[in-house]
Design a protein around this motif. Structure first.
Motif, PDB file in Angstrom:
ATOM      1  N   ARG A 119       0.860  -1.093   0.054  1.00  0.00           N
ATOM      2  CA  ARG A 119      -0.108  -0.162  -0.120  1.00  0.00           C
ATOM      3  C   ARG A 119       1.175   0.757   0.490  1.00  0.00           C
ATOM      4  N   HIS A 120       2.169   1.288   0.246  1.00  0.00           N
ATOM      5  CA  HIS A 120       2.801   2.655   0.659  1.00  0.00           C
ATOM      6  C   HIS A 120       4.187   2.890  -0.242  1.00  0.00           C
ATOM      7  N   PRO A 155       2.195   9.667   2.909  1.00  0.00           N
ATOM      8  CA  PRO A 155       0.714   9.740   2.591  1.00  0.00           C
ATOM      9  C   PRO A 155      -0.172  10.740   2.679  1.00  0.00           C
ATOM     10  N   TYR A 156       0.844  11.605   3.026  1.00  0.00           N
ATOM     11  CA  TYR A 156       0.424  12.979   3.365  1.00  0.00           C
ATOM     12  C   TYR A 156       1.011  14.155   2.138  1.00  0.00           C
ATOM     13  N   CYS A 258      -4.429   9.075  -5.683  1.00  0.00           N
ATOM     14  CA  CYS A 258      -3.905   9.839  -5.281  1.00  0.00           C
ATOM     15  C   CYS A 258      -5.470  10.628  -4.745  1.00  0.00           C
ATOM     16  N   CYS A 268      -0.596  10.307  -1.236  1.00  0.00           N
ATOM     17  CA  CYS A 268      -0.679   8.919  -2.330  1.00  0.00           C
ATOM     18  C   CYS A 268      -0.188   7.998  -1.396  1.00  0.00           C
ATOM     19  N   ILE A 269      -0.897   6.656  -1.540  1.00  0.00           N
ATOM     20  CA  ILE A 269      -0.795   5.378  -1.404  1.00  0.00           C
ATOM     21  C   ILE A 269      -0.196   4.873  -2.953  1.00  0.00           C
ATOM     22  N   SER A 413      -3.586   8.078   7.869  1.00  0.00           N
ATOM     23  CA  SER A 413      -2.279   7.333   7.712  1.00  0.00           C
ATOM     24  C   SER A 413      -2.445   6.435   6.243  1.00  0.00           C
ATOM     25  N   GLU A 414      -2.923   5.155   6.436  1.00  0.00           N
ATOM     26  CA  GLU A 414      -3.469   4.471   5.229  1.00  0.00           C
ATOM     27  C   GLU A 414      -4.638   5.196   4.232  1.00  0.00           C
ATOM     28  N   ARG A 415      -4.860   6.504   4.204  1.00  0.00           N
ATOM     29  CA  ARG A 415      -5.760   6.701   3.140  1.00  0.00           C
ATOM     30  C   ARG A 415      -7.115   6.182   2.503  1.00  0.00           C
TER      31      ARG A 415
END
Length: 428
Positions: A119-120, A155-156, A258, A268-269, A413-415
């Protein structure tokens, strides 16, 4: 008159032949090459009179190739030198199946695919064969390259960077290869080509870790999550050529999602793999123990928050307040604090801010997690409802509040979008 024309034609032919010979080009070599060879990828004709042409190369071709065991061995050897990064599968789990693997580790995955991701983070790996082909279609020289592009997304942030590594493999009949790399993307703005638009030169067995590519999404807020697909373009040439003969390659890479919907900052991830909220029992105490007990003891159809039956986010505050009321305060069996639990508070699972939450508390199993020392816990069952769809737990207020705040932070943070599924993972 016809005789004069024949003499003039013969004179022109002799003059042209003399000029070509002066350049070191035979009349046959100056003839246009045949059609580009098939199954060699993208081919560019060599320049008549160039050193490559004099060696018999009519075409310089670029073709992709699959990742090999030798490629992985070289990547793992390099990653092994990076502090704190696993260069091989941990506990038998391929990095491509590890949701916590970073981009360096993802590059070492044994999965037979160009792009490996969670995911990241992601790692793109692409094999290139540079080949010199003669007029008969025979290969007279090859060079193998492996290009990797790896990235960990914030993610930010709406920007991210790829670190580029190029590995030169087996060369045969080619002394060196120059490589330039650029990229394009949808719904985002790519930065300049790697190495400032220049090319790196590699000989057999050499490596280069100095390249970078940059991106910025055009997504800022509102709407659905956008997806940017990255594509790469390579330019490969031999420095042996007096006149550059550039062979082009192009291939698809990762996609990046995103959005501007989660929290106050767009971000975005790497992919939309199932999101994970991770809570440790050592940090969140009775709350984490209660969630783990629910996943392990409710029936298969009601053990929610698992990968098989994930929770679904509902960030609406009014609905969350209503759900919390139904689980903890509504009659006929409202929550009654246990005097043996310090600052006892009702903690519900599934959470109130999920579509699965809000079941009437009288239908829930009711438990009291108790710490017995040495990292061990005991769970006392106060009420064991048959086929309970939820759990209501007696938890100290600070642990309940801290766990709730952590879930909120990790949703950001995981969006995790409104209506998106996520898994709850409990660790020691």
């Amino acid at each position: 008159m016809k005789h004069v024309r024949r003499l003039l034609a013969a004179t022109v032919t002799l003059a042209l032949t003399a000029a070509l010979l002066a350049l070191g080009v035979t009349p046959a070599a100056a003839a246009p090459p045949p059609a580009a060879p098939e199954d060699r990828g993208t081919c560019t004709a060599t320049t008549p009179g160039s050193p490559l042409a004099r060696r018999g190369a009519a075409w310089a071709c670029t073709k992709e190739r699959p990742i090999t065991a030798g490629d992985l061995a070289r990547i793992r050897a390099r990653v092994a030198a990076v502090p704190g990064v696993a260069a091989a599968p941990r506990n038998g789990v391929d990095p491509g199946d590890d949701p916590d693997a970073g981009p360096e580790a993802l590059c070492t995955s044994g999965k037979p695919q160009d792009v490996v991701f969670n995911r990241h983070a992601y790692c793109m790996r692409h094999g290139i064969v540079y080949a010199l082909v003669n007029r008969a279609g025979d290969t007279i020289g090859t060079a193998e390259l492996l290009v990797t592009a790896r990235s960990a997304l914030d993610p930010y942030s709406v920007r991210w960077q790829e670190n580029i590594a190029v590995f030169a493999g087996k060369y045969d009949g080619v002394s060196a290869v120059r490589l330039a790399l650029s990229s394009s993307c949808t719904v985002c703005i790519p930065g300049p080509p790697a190495w400032g638009g220049g090319a790196i030169e590699l000989r057999a067995g050499e490596e280069d870790q100095s390249g970078h590519l940059f991106y910025e999404t055009t997504t800022r807020g509102g709407g659905e999550r956008s997806r940017s697909v990255i594509a790469y373009r390579s330019e490969t040439e031999s420095p042996d050529a007096q006149y550059p003969v550039v062979s082009h390659g192009q291939w698809a890479g990762p996609s990046v999602a995103c959005d501007g919907q989660v929290g106050n900052t767009p971000g975005c991830i790497a992919t939309e793999n199932l999101a994970r909220v991770v809570l440790s029992k050592s940090q969140y105490g009775a709350s984490a123990v209660a969630y783990e007990w629910a996943q392990n003891n409710l029936s298969d159809n009601n053990a929610m928050g698992t990968q098989k039956r994930p929770l679904t986010r509902d960030g609406d505050k009014a609905r969350a307040k209503s759900r919390s009321y139904y689980t903890c305060k509504a009659p006929p069996k409202p929550f009654v604090a246990d005097p043996t639990v310090v600052n006892d508070e009702c903690d519900e699972f599934p959470f109130a801010r999920t579509r699965q939450g809000g079941t009437l508390g009288s239908l829930c199993a009711e438990i009291v997690p108790r710490y017995v020392g040495g990292g061990a816990w005991r769970v006392d069952v106060v009420r064991d409802e048959p086929v309970a769809p939820c759990v209501r737990a007696h938890v100290p207020s600070d642990q309940n509040q801290n766990a709730g705040r952590s879930v909120g932070r990790q949703v950001k943070s995981e969006r995790v979008l409104q209506g998106e599924a996520y898994q709850v993972v409990i660790t020691p």
